[in-house]
Design a protein around this motif. Sequence first.
Motif, PDB file in Angstrom:
ATOM      1  N   GLY A  70       0.843  -1.234  -0.229  1.00 58.95           N
ATOM      2  CA  GLY A  70      -0.061  -0.001   0.078  1.00 58.95           C
ATOM      3  C   GLY A  70       0.833   1.215   0.009  1.00 58.95           C
ATOM      4  N   LYS A  71       2.245   1.182  -0.137  1.00 62.16           N
ATOM      5  CA  LYS A  71       2.890   2.320  -0.069  1.00 62.16           C
ATOM      6  C   LYS A  71       3.625   2.461  -1.313  1.00 62.16           C
ATOM      7  CE  LYS A  71       3.912   2.458   4.776  1.00 62.16           C
ATOM      8  NZ  LYS A  71       4.770   2.120   6.061  1.00 62.16           N
ATOM      9  N   TYR A  72       3.799   3.700  -1.921  1.00 66.52           N
ATOM     10  CA  TYR A  72       4.547   3.899  -3.096  1.00 66.52           C
ATOM     11  C   TYR A  72       5.951   3.823  -2.791  1.00 66.52           C
ATOM     12  CZ  TYR A  72       0.047   5.819  -4.813  1.00 66.52           C
ATOM     13  OH  TYR A  72      -1.191   6.058  -5.115  1.00 66.52           O
ATOM     14  N   LYS A  73       6.659   3.085  -3.577  1.00 60.60           N
ATOM     15  CA  LYS A  73       8.124   2.929  -3.338  1.00 60.60           C
ATOM     16  C   LYS A  73       9.113   3.503  -4.185  1.00 60.60           C
ATOM     17  CE  LYS A  73       9.097  -0.266  -1.110  1.00 60.60           C
ATOM     18  NZ  LYS A  73       9.333  -0.043   0.354  1.00 60.60           N
ATOM     19  N   TYR A  74       8.736   4.308  -5.237  1.00 54.33           N
ATOM     20  CA  TYR A  74       9.711   4.912  -6.225  1.00 54.33           C
ATOM     21  C   TYR A  74       9.592   6.049  -6.382  1.00 54.33           C
ATOM     22  CZ  TYR A  74      10.846  -0.295  -7.182  1.00 54.33           C
ATOM     23  OH  TYR A  74      10.818  -1.425  -7.241  1.00 54.33           O
ATOM     24  N   GLY A  75      10.839   7.188  -6.525  1.00 55.46           N
ATOM     25  CA  GLY A  75      10.667   8.327  -6.997  1.00 55.46           C
ATOM     26  C   GLY A  75      11.336   8.309  -8.317  1.00 55.46           C
ATOM     27  N   ALA A  76      10.883   8.982  -9.281  1.00 55.41           N
ATOM     28  CA  ALA A  76      11.525   9.014 -10.634  1.00 55.41           C
ATOM     29  C   ALA A  76      11.788  10.414 -11.216  1.00 55.41           C
ATOM     30  CB  ALA A  76      10.556   8.224 -11.745  1.00 55.41           C
ATOM     31  N   ILE A  77      12.834  10.555 -11.869  1.00 54.96           N
ATOM     32  CA  ILE A  77      13.412  11.929 -12.253  1.00 54.96           C
ATOM     33  C   ILE A  77      13.912  11.822 -13.699  1.00 54.96           C
ATOM     34  CG2 ILE A  77      14.697  13.778 -11.739  1.00 54.96           C
ATOM     35  CD1 ILE A  77      14.929  13.180  -9.015  1.00 54.96           C
ATOM     36  N   THR A  78      13.278  12.567 -14.559  1.00 57.34           N
ATOM     37  CA  THR A  78      13.529  12.215 -16.018  1.00 57.34           C
ATOM     38  C   THR A  78      14.518  13.646 -16.274  1.00 57.34           C
ATOM     39  OG1 THR A  78      11.668  13.538 -16.996  1.00 57.34           O
ATOM     40  CG2 THR A  78      11.519  11.096 -16.491  1.00 57.34           C
ATOM     41  N   VAL A  79      14.993  13.711 -17.506  1.00 60.97           N
ATOM     42  CA  VAL A  79      16.014  14.875 -17.824  1.00 60.97           C
ATOM     43  C   VAL A  79      14.779  15.851 -18.093  1.00 60.97           C
ATOM     44  CG1 VAL A  79      17.225  15.733 -19.539  1.00 60.97           C
ATOM     45  CG2 VAL A  79      17.640  13.568 -19.146  1.00 60.97           C
ATOM     46  N   GLY A  80      13.479  15.686 -18.642  1.00 66.17           N
ATOM     47  CA  GLY A  80      12.549  16.711 -18.542  1.00 66.17           C
ATOM     48  C   GLY A  80      12.249  17.416 -17.306  1.00 66.17           C
TER      49      GLY A  80
END
Length: 660
Positions: free
Chosen positions: A506-516
């Motif tokens: 039930g927990k969000y596991k990832y953070g994602a960062i793009t070049v944009g």
Amino acid sequence: MAFLELHNIHKSYFLGKEEFPVLKGIDLDFELGEFVSILGESGGGKSTLMNIIGGLDRNFDGAVNVDGQALDHKKEKQLDDYRRGTIGYIYQSYNLISHLNIVDNVLMSLNMTNLNSHDKKARAVELLQQVGLDDQLKKHPNQLSVGQKQRVAIARALASNPQVIIADEPTGALDSQNTAEVLEILANIAAEGKLVITVTHSQEVANYGTRIVRLADGKIEDDTRLKPAFKTTTAQPDIQPKVLSAGASYKNAFQHLSYNFWRNSLIMLGTAIGLFAVLLFSGIGNGVNAFIQDQINSMINPNSITVMNNPTGKKLSNTAFQQQLAQFSSDPTKLLIAEQQVNRLEKVKGVDQVEAGYQLNTYTLSYQNKNQNSTGLQSWTKAFASDTVKTGHAPKNNQIIIDKSQAVALTSAKTYKQLLGKKIHVSLPWIDTQNHPVQASADLTVVGFTNGGQAGAVAATNYSTMHSLLSAAKADTRANFISVNVKDSKDVKAVATRIRALKDDGKYKYGAITVGDILDTVNQYVSIASIVLAAIAGISLIVSALMIIVTMYMSVSERTKEIGILRALGERKKDIRRLFTAESVLIGLFSAALALVFAYAASLGLNHVLYGIVKFNMVQITPGNVIFTVIAALVISFIAALLPARKASRLNPIDALSAD
């Protein structure tokens, strides 16, 4: 049946509550073909009667009928139409518009007719030839004699083919020869079937007409017919009145602007400087954004997504996650990633390759007793752009690439390339599995140089080397980021969104960062800075607007008599407003053009200087910036003219005509 009828006309002026009667029950009938002289001494009410007949005075009691129809002096539009289509004025003081040549003065009346441009010009020239001015067509009023000016006034009065010509002391300023010639012209006008009404105090002038109406103390003292009205079958030109077009207003505004060009050029210059500053700062903002994008794209693969652990378990926006990363730096264990988290990303739709990696905040490079402290050592992944390594190749086991600036610091600007193939000592602080600090170090071979430039130093080893280095120091060897390469660049944002949505318990596991994402954040800060600078520069636009307001008020004051003339010719309040807003808008338009010239010249100069430093055009003025500048100039100038234009349109035509 009479063409023009006056019934029981009363008119008074008031000083406070005290009443001063001027007209005391005037009853008069006029026929077409008459040359009527209204004779009387000054103060007898002649001019007031003329203003009522001409539709300029609205405040009186009584009735005026024109060709069998009642003229309602309470309806301004009806009076405008009446003056435009029925009345032609000839003034003792000529009332010509000084900034126009004599042809354009006549065209002021013809612009409110249904004739096309060619026929208007032809008729204006023909009328001026008829009054003997065919050799003066290019002259302005101040270049003419008094007799010639009066002839221009007559030509203008006849231009729209009105049925009634009102002449106010038409020979008052003329010598005997010019007086005779003007009276002959007026008689000929009446003979063509028009009603000519002249106001005079001269018995000699009055005797020239067909009828004399003697006015004394506001009453008709005598009404004498000298001879019958002219009967004529002369064909009249087919000229119909119409309201003034916007194009004619703008043309008149341009003519006045050109006539006072040097004074107006100072206003344009002041406004242009403000617009130039805003445009230049916007161009610099564009250039800085483009430069940062170029620098980041030169080092980072745009198909890459940097994935990190999300210790909060909450669904965070990209901006919020980046803000959280700064807080996690004090406790790096929160960002460490388990192997199963790495494997899970391989199943996300659109993912091409997943690589675990290390990114350490600080490290030290040592070579021959020289140390270089730096930040941001990481493992080599597909996140790096293909041309990140400027000299040499990507690192393999026990190898490292370092930034050119680091190599120069460890050696010199002339000998830094000698580090290729040499071993340097790398040491970095990290933590063990108990979250205790440890120091990892190793000697690695330099196999390439990067050139981060303004973006900062770039140094990297491969994953295996970093893992071995940490393992040897008994440090925690779990990765702290994952590099995800996407198959199609169009899917980068979609894949990043899918990764951020992955849950566990039930927990969000990832953070994602793009070049944009990085570019969006950086560009946001640059945009804010650009807006602040442009806003500061925009203060000068407020000053420019005030300058335009003052200029327009001065113009209204200087052109008060012209406003009265135009209203007497039949222009509406709307036309007067548009005349002044048009001139202001033209000032804004020319200011914008001048600002564009300044901005492009400045951008060429700055780019020439800065290119030698950063190899990039740092001022980039876009079509959007140009459009914004032009629109801003037009809006500011239009708004600045509203109050002066409103004041001009509300002037009483009679008061305006009597202005000095």
